[in-house]
Structures are given as structure tokens and as C-alpha cells.
Motif scaffolding. Structure first.
Motif: not given
Length: 161
Positions: A34-42
């Protein structure tokens, strides 16, 4: 802790079993993705798809097993609507034995030819021999008591009706 209940001379056995490492892995994976999805759109799409893996850990990380005069039910403790019931009419015999996850295909809900299993850890397991010659295995504490009750409810010679 198992909990037998008497109701109209019918005993019900149930036990809840958790795998702390599976639940922890599911929570950590869900938070990280979830954090990765929120931080980096790619990485958003990949992260959201991988959340299914986190959900699988959470759904299978805790189970409730019930034995009654209707059969054996194993359900997710966190999502009780996800359940599997094996009717008494499909069971030939029940037994209990010490079981390792690798002998039944690993951890979680497993499929192997002739065998289905719900495995949270090494240890006591309820083995159901089905009439079609396959097995359904559930790793759960107090499996001997569960097996005895299943056999008590089975029709045939020596059944406890």
C-alpha cells in the motif's frame, strides 16, 4: 481450546487455530504494498495486484474448524464466509496424526492429487478419508477428539448413533 456443546444429544466440537507468521506476513506485505502504491505511481498496478498475496496470507492465517452431526467445516477465522464443508455422507473414516506441511503440499490451502489440505503449521492434524478415496487434512490442535467425534457420527457398524 476445544469447546464441546450438547444440544439435543448432539455434540459439536470446534477449535480456532492461528498461524502468527502467516498473519504477520499478510499484514506487513499489505502495508508495504500500500505504501509503495501510494508513493510511486509506476508500481501502483503491480502493488495492488500483489495485495492478493497479502490477502491470501490473512484469509488462511486463521481458521475455525467445526465437527458436528452435519460434517466437518473449516472456515477462515477472519473472513467466515470463506468456508469448506465436508458432509458426513462423503466421509469414510477420520483419524488424527502428527503432520508436516511438506507432506501435504505446504502451508495454507493446498491441492495435490488425491489430497486437499488446510495447513497452518506442523503438528496435530485431522485426516478425513473420503469415500471417493481422497483425503482432506486440517492441521488443528486436539485432532484426535475431532476424529473420534466424526467417527461417532458416521453410519455403519460401531457408529455411535
Amino acid at each position: 481450546m476445544s469447546h464441546p456443546h450438547e444440544h439435543s444429544e448432539r455434540t459439536v466440537w470446534y477449535r480456532t487455530q492461528f498461524s502468527s507468521w502467516m498473519i504477520a506476513a499478510g499484514v506487513v506485505l499489505a502495508i508495504a504494498l500500500t505504501v509503495i502504491a501510494a508513493i510511486d505511481a509506476s508500481y501502483r498496478t503491480v502493488s495492488l495486484v500483489l495485495l492478493l498475496a497479502a490477502a491470501a496470507f490473512l484469509v488462511t492465517g486463521g481458521i475455525k474448524v467445526t465437527v458436528s452431526s452435519r460434517g466437518v467445516t473449516v472456515a477462515s477465522a477472519l473472513v467466515p464466509l470463506l468456508r469448506r464443508t465436508i458432509a458426513l455422507e462423503r466421509i469414510a473414516h477420520a483419524s488424527a496424526r502428527w503432520t508436516r506441511p511438506m507432506e501435504i503440499g505446504g502451508w495454507g490451502y493446498r491441492w495435490k492429487p488425491g489430497l486437499r489440505a488446510v495447513s497452518l503449521r506442523e503438528g496435530d492434524a485431522l485426516w478425513l478419508e473420503l469415500l471417493r478415496g481422497t483425503h482432506f487434512v486440517i492441521t488443528v490442535d486436539d485432532a484426535k477428539r475431532a476424529a473420534d467425534l466424526v467417527n461417532h457420527y458416521l453410519p455403519g457398524p460401531g457408529a455411535g448413533h
